[in-house]
Design an enzyme around this catalytic site. Structure first.
Site, short mmCIF file in Angstrom:
data_model
loop_
_atom_site.label_atom_id
_atom_site.label_comp_id
_atom_site.label_asym_id
_atom_site.label_seq_id
_atom_site.Cartn_x
_atom_site.Cartn_y
_atom_site.Cartn_z
N GLY A 10 5.82 -17.28 -10.58
CA GLY A 10 4.99 -17.71 -11.98
C GLY A 10 5.95 -17.14 -13.09
CB VAL A 12 3.23 -12.92 -15.93
CG1 VAL A 12 3.11 -11.75 -15.79
CG2 VAL A 12 2.95 -13.68 -17.26
CG LEU A 36 -4.44 -15.69 -4.69
CD1 LEU A 36 -3.04 -15.29 -4.03
CD2 LEU A 36 -4.48 -15.57 -6.24
CE1 TYR A 124 -6.13 -20.58 -16.57
CE2 TYR A 124 -6.55 -20.64 -18.77
CZ TYR A 124 -5.62 -20.18 -17.79
OH TYR A 124 -4.86 -19.10 -17.82
CD1 TRP A 149 -1.98 -19.69 -27.06
CD2 TRP A 149 -0.45 -20.11 -28.75
NE1 TRP A 149 -2.54 -20.25 -27.94
CE2 TRP A 149 -1.85 -20.56 -28.84
CE3 TRP A 149 0.63 -20.46 -29.51
CZ2 TRP A 149 -2.08 -21.30 -30.25
CZ3 TRP A 149 0.28 -20.96 -30.84
CH2 TRP A 149 -0.73 -21.48 -31.07
N1 NAP Z 1 0.46 -19.68 -19.17
C1 NAP Z 1 -0.10 -19.28 -20.21
O1 NAP Z 1 0.09 -19.62 -21.47
C2 NAP Z 1 -1.16 -18.17 -20.10
C3 NAP Z 1 -1.86 -17.90 -21.39
C4 NAP Z 1 -2.99 -16.87 -21.03
C5 NAP Z 1 -2.95 -16.21 -20.02
N2 NAP Z 1 -2.38 -16.58 -18.91
C6 NAP Z 1 -2.61 -15.76 -17.66
O2 NAP Z 1 -1.40 -14.92 -17.44
C7 NAP Z 1 -1.29 -15.10 -16.10
C8 NAP Z 1 0.23 -15.44 -15.42
O3 NAP Z 1 0.27 -16.72 -16.06
P1 NAP Z 1 1.87 -17.59 -16.13
O4 NAP Z 1 2.03 -18.24 -17.36
O5 NAP Z 1 2.72 -16.67 -15.34
O6 NAP Z 1 1.65 -18.55 -14.82
P2 NAP Z 1 2.28 -19.69 -13.97
O7 NAP Z 1 3.68 -19.73 -14.51
O8 NAP Z 1 1.66 -21.11 -13.94
O9 NAP Z 1 2.33 -19.12 -12.69
C9 NAP Z 1 1.12 -18.83 -12.01
C10 NAP Z 1 1.80 -18.61 -10.37
O10 NAP Z 1 0.49 -18.57 -9.51
C11 NAP Z 1 0.91 -19.30 -8.35
N3 NAP Z 1 -0.41 -19.97 -7.78
C12 NAP Z 1 -1.28 -20.81 -8.05
N4 NAP Z 1 -2.16 -21.24 -7.27
C13 NAP Z 1 -1.58 -20.20 -6.16
C14 NAP Z 1 -2.44 -19.99 -4.94
N5 NAP Z 1 -3.35 -20.91 -4.46
N6 NAP Z 1 -1.86 -19.18 -4.12
C15 NAP Z 1 -0.76 -18.35 -4.62
N7 NAP Z 1 -0.03 -18.45 -5.69
C16 NAP Z 1 -0.56 -19.50 -6.53
C17 NAP Z 1 1.72 -20.47 -8.66
O11 NAP Z 1 2.60 -21.03 -7.68
P3 NAP Z 1 3.12 -22.46 -7.60
O12 NAP Z 1 4.31 -22.37 -8.54
O13 NAP Z 1 3.35 -22.76 -6.35
O14 NAP Z 1 1.96 -23.28 -8.33
C18 NAP Z 1 2.74 -19.78 -10.17
O15 NAP Z 1 3.66 -19.23 -9.34
C19 NAP Z 1 -2.16 -15.80 -15.43
O16 NAP Z 1 -3.43 -15.06 -14.97
C20 NAP Z 1 -2.81 -16.84 -16.34
O17 NAP Z 1 -3.92 -17.12 -16.31
C21 NAP Z 1 -1.34 -17.51 -18.86
#
Ligand code: NAP
Length: 284
Positions: A10, A12, A36, A124, A149
């Protein structure tokens, strides 16, 4: 220090790999290595690896799709998090987890502090809140970093979407009535590494910490800054959220107050414009 990282592909997660590496022995898992959605496999992997620190960067982040995929969203953002927290408690490991501004309804006028009462507007947001609560209920040592964001050099994010749209459309229309702080994955990962580097970390109070970039903007302001920095002249019209219908409601105010993480850890992320410049420098 043995560190287990979930969600390594992902935004992060991939930013964490290089900064965690100097801190210990890192086992990084993507979805293939650790799904997960499968509680048994989470328990088996954690019991096998016996980490001292679990960093969960995995999440179900498809905010709009979650409205029709409630079970999938809760499985990853709530159930899996509860299982990780239970295993962390069993091992006396530290759990580091990420949550979101979307746990709030955005009706507050000023930035949200950690003690503000959550009231998510979306599936979500509700699933992420349930994950937070499961961690607290488990009694494991933990830090939950709520951020907002998120974007980075790779992955599906707003920066890439705007750059792609700017070269394929004559004009962009971007929402101007949601305020927030775009936060780069690199800045988040750097802060996590800084926290883990503290020698007497066990003396620091666990719990929720807000962690977002300094400054604020709107999605329109963010889009405009991206295009300006890249020298793209595509016009960007400011529109209201009601003119851009999406499945999940977003908070009007996504701003997080970062005073607690500053006072506790001495961490203050740079202004969003500074991190944006650093990320755009590596996107061609
Ligand atoms: N993105 C935002 O704007 C945002 C904002 C506020 C908070 N956050 C939080 O920050 C954290 C990191 O977010 P991010 O932006 O890095 O998210 P991201 O880029 O969407 O990455 C999430 C990762 O989780 C993996 N994932 C999803 N379902 C899974 C499963 N069943 N088993 C194992 N891995 C799984 C995804 O794998 P795949 O690629 O295979 O789907 C992806 O690699 C999260 O907790 C998110 O809720 C994000």
């Amino acid at each position: 220090m043995r560190i287990l990282l979930a969600g390594s592909k992902g935004q992060v997660g991939s930013a964490l790999i290089p900064v965690l590496a100097p801190l210990g022995d890192v086992s990084a898992f993507d979805r293939q290595g650790l799904d997960l959605a499968d509680s048994n496999s989470i328990r088996a992997v954690i019991q096998r690896e016996k980490p001292g620190v679990i960093v969960n960067a995995a999440a179900y982040t498809a905010v709009d799709r979650a409205e029709t995929e409630r079970d999938a969203s809760f499985a990853v953002n709530a159930t899996a998090v509860r299982v990780m927290a239970e295993e962390a408690k069993r091992l006396d490991a530290l759990l580091i987890h990420f949550s979101t501004d979307y746990v709030f309804d955005g009706e507050k006028r000023t930035p949200y502090v950690e003690s503000d009462v959550p009231a998510p507007l979306s599936v979500y947001g509700r699933s992420k809140l349930e994950g937070e609560r499961a961690i607290a209920a488990s009694g494991c040592r933990h830090f939950i970093f709520r951020t907002s964001w998120v974007y980075g050099p790779s992955g599906r994010n707003f920066v890439h979407a705007i750059l792609a749209a700017a070269t394929s459309k004559p004009e962009l229309r971007v929402v101007d009535d949601q305020r927030g702080a775009p936060t780069s994955s690199g800045a988040i990962a750097g802060a996590v590494a800084q926290v883990l580097s503290i020698p007497e970390l066990s003396n620091k109070p666990g719990g929720i910490y807000h962690l977002s970039a300094a400054g604020e903007t709107t999605w329109h302001g963010f889009a405009t800054a991206i295009l300006q920095a890249k020298g793209l002249k595509t016009p960007v019209a400011a529109i209201g959220s009601d003119e851009y219908p999406v499945a999940a409601r977003r908070p009007k105010n996504s701003l997080l107050d970062n005073a607690k993480i500053g006072a506790t850890f001495g961490i203050a992320l740079p202004d969003w414009r500074q991190s944006l410049a650093a990320v755009l420098a590596v996107i061609h």
